[in-house]
Design an enzyme around this catalytic site. Structure first.
Site, PDB file in Angstrom:
ATOM      1  N   GLN A 175      -4.568  -5.621   6.616  1.00  0.00           N
ATOM      2  CA  GLN A 175      -5.502  -6.574   6.005  1.00  0.00           C
ATOM      3  C   GLN A 175      -5.380  -7.972   6.600  1.00  0.00           C
ATOM      4  OE1 GLN A 175      -7.816  -5.491   4.136  1.00  0.00           O
ATOM      5  NE2 GLN A 175      -7.009  -3.505   3.488  1.00  0.00           N
ATOM      6  N   ASP A 218       2.909  -4.558   7.772  1.00  0.00           N
ATOM      7  CA  ASP A 218       1.634  -3.867   7.623  1.00  0.00           C
ATOM      8  C   ASP A 218       0.541  -4.925   7.788  1.00  0.00           C
ATOM      9  OD1 ASP A 218      -0.743  -2.837   6.712  1.00  0.00           O
ATOM     10  OD2 ASP A 218       0.072  -1.959   4.877  1.00  0.00           O
ATOM     11  N   LYS A 240     -10.854  -1.200  10.233  1.00  0.00           N
ATOM     12  CA  LYS A 240     -11.011  -2.341   9.322  1.00  0.00           C
ATOM     13  C   LYS A 240     -11.392  -3.609  10.072  1.00  0.00           C
ATOM     14  CE  LYS A 240      -7.489  -0.589   6.120  1.00  0.00           C
ATOM     15  NZ  LYS A 240      -8.214  -0.068   4.968  1.00  0.00           N
ATOM     16  N   HIS A 282       0.879  -1.173   0.000  1.00  0.00           N
ATOM     17  CA  HIS A 282       0.000   0.000   0.000  1.00  0.00           C
ATOM     18  C   HIS A 282       0.918   1.225   0.000  1.00  0.00           C
ATOM     19  CE1 HIS A 282      -2.833   2.906   1.766  1.00  0.00           C
ATOM     20  NE2 HIS A 282      -3.811   2.072   1.496  1.00  0.00           N
TER      21      HIS A 282
END
Lengths: 89, 411
Positions: B202, B199, B225, B122
């Protein structure tokens, strides 16, 4: 307020390599906007009033029944505003 | 297995209709919807406990402080960290990565040093390093991906060297949903004496994540999220690494003492203990408490069940999408190697056209680059449509989605 401000809620320059402009028309005026645009632009094709491919002064764009439109291949936002002002007049 | 129909009863927004169609929310990789338990805890905080934390001796301040500290504990348990000293609350994944870049990178990266970043990141795990390299002059090196699908581990192992000081990579790609082998990367990085920054935006919401088992130095993720509110996120850091670091932001809360010396006419400052050393100013107290409730909700379901449900949905979707002759799916076709994210395009239409068409039928999807332009360049794509699932999505929604895709193919 001018014609443009009367009908347009927001313009977004979409991310992606295609620098599309996504125009969101004011929700309470979407019926009026769609009628005006369909009266002036040439319909190339459509699916059951959900999506219309249109041409207006050599500018091709797609109009959605939800009151949104995608314009592509325009130079900048000023050109878009000119086209929209003429379409919505 | 979890019951998505029972879960849906907890999500008020899913009762909405959009353009006279039932809402189908397939954009959870951008942000998830919120259950009423999270909404209610936020309301209750402002109605009953609102006060600043660590600032007052009065009852409300004590209650707010306790709730806020409990939130750190809940996060620590959720990812199996070694207590609250390893849990820093930030605004989100982006701020967490910037914290590492500026609080650690600014003082530890220079000259010939290298930062390894993958091309499936990202933008939030690319831009801070590029920005910092312009200040400090170190090199940012990129690790290739295999035809835009999985990470090229051989390329990573070729690229890493004794000059590598930190390896920055996503646990799960926000474009393809591919799950990277964190343990393998972390082991290689540590063999070269480099730190790892993962990261987890997700991954943490969608699968069990155990920082001790993965052996990562930093893990960044966002509350919004994973059923929590926006504006709250987490940076996990190994305690010994965080202890060595200087603070990111200066202000209240992060200091133990600010003393004015009348001779030097300067203030001498000592830092607060972890994690408060990194939480300058009044924090997002309510956001933290909302995140705690979101984590409790996920723990009741069980992260293994979350993972299994999304795998089932992903497999079913990719199978059903094969019925669409103009649809091209990108990334691996094996649902077991990815999370519930599927990027695709419809021949002859831009991603934004597809998203607007689906919107007409109440189906919310993402279109564009998804903040991952380099990966799209590898795919040679102008943009893509992305569907992403969570605990509240059902097979019936996927059936409806495929039905509408077939309709758009007529255009």
């Amino acid at each position: 307020m001018g014609i443009f401000e009367d009908y347009v809620a927001r313009i977004e320059e979409a991310c992606g390599e295609e620098r599309d402009f996504i125009v969101v028309f004011k929700y309470d005026k979407k019926g009026e906007v769609i009628a005006k645009i369909l009266e002036k632009a040439r319909i190339e094709k459509s699916i059951s009033r959900v999506i219309f491919e249109l041409t207006f002064r050599n500018v091709s764009f797609r109009l959605y029944g939800t009151g949104k439109a995608i314009f592509r291949n325009l130079k900048d936002k000023d050109e878009l505003k000119n086209v929209l002002s003429d379409l919505l007049l | 297995m979890l019951d998505p129909y029972k879960i849906r009863e907890d999500f008020p927004i899913l009762k909405r209709k959009i353009n006279n169609h039932p809402l189908i929310y397939f954009d959870s990789a951008a942000t998830s919807q919120k259950p009423r338990q999270v909404i209610e805890v936020i309301k209750e905080f402002y109605e009953k406990h609102n006060a600043n934390v660590h600032r007052g001796v009065h009852t409300l301040s004590q209650e707010a402080s306790e709730l806020y500290e409990n939130a750190h504990e809940e996060v620590a348990e959720f990812i199996n960290a070694d207590g609250v000293k390893e849990i820093i609350f930030v605004r989100g994944t982006t701020e967490a990565i910037n914290l590492v870049a500026y609080a650690w990178g600014l003082r530890n990266l220079k000259g010939e040093d290298e930062v390894l970043v993958t091309l499936m990141e990202h933008h939030s795990n690319i831009v801070p390093w590029e920005m910092l390299s312009k200040i400090n002059g170190f090199q940012v090196k990129y690790v290739e991906v295999n035809h835009g699908e999985t990470l090229n581990y051989e390329a990573f192992e070729d690229a890493i060297s004794n000059r590598t000081k930190i390896v920055c990579f996503s646990h799960v790609s926000n474009v393809t949903g591919v799950v990277n082998d964190v343990k393998r990367i972390a082991k290689t990085a540590h063999d070269y004496g480099a730190l790892t920054l993962v990261d987890g935006a997700q991954s943490v919401p969608h699968l069990p994540v155990n920082v001790k088992d993965l052996d990562v130095d930093f893990l960044a993720f966002s509350g919004h999220k994973m059923l929590g509110p926006t504006g709250i996120g987490v940076l996990y850091g190994k305690r010994e690494v965080l202890e060595e670091m200087e603070p990111f932001h200066g202000g209240g809360e992060m200091i133990r003492e600010v003393s004015f010396n009348s001779v030097t006419r300067r203030c001498s400052i000592s830092w607060n203990d972890l994690p408060w050393k990194f939480e300058a100013g009044t924090p997002n107290i309510c956001g933290g408490i909302g995140l705690m409730e979101a984590i409790r909700y996920l723990r009741r379901i069980g992260m293994e069940n979350v993972r299994a449900h999304e795998e089932m949905l992903t497999e079913y979707t990719m199978q059903r999408m094969q019925e669409c002759r103009k649809v091209k799916i990108y990334g691996p076709r094996d649902a077991s190697v990815k999370c519930g994210i599927i990027p695709f395009n419809v021949d002859g239409l831009s991603s934004h056209d597809v998203a607007l068409f689906l919107d007409n039928y109440g189906i919310m999807v993402r279109s564009g680059f998804h903040c991952a332009q380099p990966l799209h360049e590898i795919f040679k794509l102008k943009s893509s449509v992305r569907v992403s699932f969570y605990i509240y999505n059902t097979r019936e929604e996927i059936d409806r989605f495929v039905e509408v895709l077939k309709e758009i193919e007529r255009f």
